[in-house]
Design a protein around this motif. Structure first.
Motif, PDB file in Angstrom:
ATOM      1  N   VAL A  45     -21.708  37.878 -16.176  1.00  0.00           N
ATOM      2  CA  VAL A  45     -22.764  37.597 -15.313  1.00  0.00           C
ATOM      3  C   VAL A  45     -21.946  36.383 -14.450  1.00  0.00           C
ATOM      4  O   VAL A  45     -21.530  35.331 -14.917  1.00  0.00           O
ATOM      5  CB  VAL A  45     -24.039  36.652 -15.614  1.00  0.00           C
ATOM      6  CG1 VAL A  45     -24.812  36.318 -14.669  1.00  0.00           C
ATOM      7  CG2 VAL A  45     -24.761  37.719 -16.672  1.00  0.00           C
ATOM      8  N   ALA A  46     -21.911  36.733 -13.158  1.00  0.00           N
ATOM      9  CA  ALA A  46     -20.976  35.874 -12.300  1.00  0.00           C
ATOM     10  C   ALA A  46     -21.619  34.581 -12.140  1.00  0.00           C
ATOM     11  O   ALA A  46     -22.853  34.364 -12.159  1.00  0.00           O
ATOM     12  CB  ALA A  46     -20.960  36.371 -11.078  1.00  0.00           C
ATOM     13  N   GLY A  47     -20.739  33.509 -12.375  1.00  0.00           N
ATOM     14  CA  GLY A  47     -21.253  31.969 -12.344  1.00  0.00           C
ATOM     15  C   GLY A  47     -21.744  31.528 -13.547  1.00  0.00           C
ATOM     16  O   GLY A  47     -21.884  30.331 -13.686  1.00  0.00           O
ATOM     17  N   THR A  48     -21.953  32.449 -14.608  1.00  0.00           N
ATOM     18  CA  THR A  48     -22.472  31.834 -15.962  1.00  0.00           C
ATOM     19  C   THR A  48     -21.382  32.470 -16.909  1.00  0.00           C
ATOM     20  O   THR A  48     -21.638  31.611 -18.204  1.00  0.00           O
ATOM     21  CB  THR A  48     -23.917  32.168 -16.374  1.00  0.00           C
ATOM     22  OG1 THR A  48     -23.988  33.512 -16.323  1.00  0.00           O
ATOM     23  CG2 THR A  48     -24.800  31.466 -15.334  1.00  0.00           C
ATOM     24  N   GLY A  49     -20.872  33.395 -16.666  1.00  0.00           N
ATOM     25  CA  GLY A  49     -19.834  34.011 -17.742  1.00  0.00           C
ATOM     26  C   GLY A  49     -20.556  35.164 -18.755  1.00  0.00           C
ATOM     27  O   GLY A  49     -21.496  35.667 -18.343  1.00  0.00           O
ATOM     28  N   TRP A  50     -19.905  35.176 -19.745  1.00  0.00           N
ATOM     29  CA  TRP A  50     -20.599  36.235 -20.771  1.00  0.00           C
ATOM     30  C   TRP A  50     -21.695  35.990 -21.339  1.00  0.00           C
ATOM     31  O   TRP A  50     -22.091  34.745 -21.742  1.00  0.00           O
ATOM     32  CB  TRP A  50     -19.417  36.527 -21.837  1.00  0.00           C
ATOM     33  CG  TRP A  50     -18.208  37.257 -21.365  1.00  0.00           C
ATOM     34  CD1 TRP A  50     -16.886  36.988 -21.074  1.00  0.00           C
ATOM     35  CD2 TRP A  50     -18.074  38.809 -20.962  1.00  0.00           C
ATOM     36  NE1 TRP A  50     -16.020  37.761 -20.800  1.00  0.00           N
ATOM     37  CE2 TRP A  50     -16.718  38.630 -20.702  1.00  0.00           C
ATOM     38  CE3 TRP A  50     -18.860  39.655 -21.131  1.00  0.00           C
ATOM     39  CZ2 TRP A  50     -16.266  40.187 -20.121  1.00  0.00           C
ATOM     40  CZ3 TRP A  50     -18.663  40.956 -20.745  1.00  0.00           C
ATOM     41  CH2 TRP A  50     -17.119  41.305 -20.338  1.00  0.00           C
ATOM     42  N   LYS A  51     -22.559  36.927 -21.715  1.00  0.00           N
ATOM     43  CA  LYS A  51     -23.835  36.723 -22.195  1.00  0.00           C
ATOM     44  C   LYS A  51     -24.095  37.823 -23.228  1.00  0.00           C
ATOM     45  O   LYS A  51     -23.727  38.987 -22.839  1.00  0.00           O
ATOM     46  CB  LYS A  51     -25.094  36.678 -21.351  1.00  0.00           C
ATOM     47  CG  LYS A  51     -25.386  35.569 -20.483  1.00  0.00           C
ATOM     48  CD  LYS A  51     -26.387  35.649 -19.716  1.00  0.00           C
ATOM     49  CE  LYS A  51     -26.717  34.171 -18.819  1.00  0.00           C
ATOM     50  NZ  LYS A  51     -28.024  33.956 -18.489  1.00  0.00           N
TER      51      LYS A  51
END
Length: 170
Positions: A45-51
């Motif tokens: 997720v752009a801005g937060t990284g891997w989820k």
């Protein structure tokens, strides 16, 4: 691989090995004495990284928004196919629903309603148009914080080192 492994709490003696990526999706194979044949699915997720997104044996590429085949898909992409948080643990504050929502990618339109905590465990009740009666389970790991553990209808308290909890079935 190490970045993805930090997002989930794996069974003792297990680790993530092979990682396969397509666009902003990654699937990692767990290896260890008690692992099955499923894989862990992650989404960038752009801005937060891997989820963490899901755990299973395959997904519909079209539902993931992929227009190209992926090794972790079971379909051809070209074909159709809030209550307040409570805590019983004095030393570890119970996380908010919003905090736990940042650790996993919930289905569209879902949120966590209530969060119930016992010791270093938190159970989050998913709310949404197709949510069932299950729980998302999180575990607090000293030094790294809350980690996703699994989701299901209930857990064995003995396996979690607990006597009782609202998210346990025994």
């Amino acid at each position: 691989m190490e970045a993805l492994q930090k997002l989930v709490e794996l069974p003792k003696g297990s680790s993530l090995t092979t990682v396969q990526c397509v666009k902003d999706w990654a699937a990692a194979d767990p290896q260890g004495p008690t692992t099955g044949d499923g894989v862990y699915l992650f989404h960038f997720v752009a801005g937060t990284g891997w989820k963490y997104s899901d755990q299973g044996s395959g997904w519909d590429c079209k539902e993931l928004g992929l227009s190209e085949p992926a090794p972790f898909c079971i379909s051809d992409p070209g074909k159709t196919a809030p209550k307040p948080a409570t805590s019983t643990a004095a030393s570890i504050p119970c996380p908010s629903a919003q905090t736990l929502e940042k650790l996993v990618e919930l289905p569209k339109g879902w949120t966590f309603g209530s969060v119930e905590c016992v010791k270093d465990w938190a159970g989050a009740d998913p709310q949404g148009p197709t949510a069932g009666d299950g729980w998302y389970l999180f575990h607090f790991v000293a030094g790294t914080g809350w980690k996703y553990r699994g989701d299901g209808s209930g857990y064995d308290c003995v396996d979690l080192g607990l006597k009782e909890a609202p998210f346990c079935i025994s």
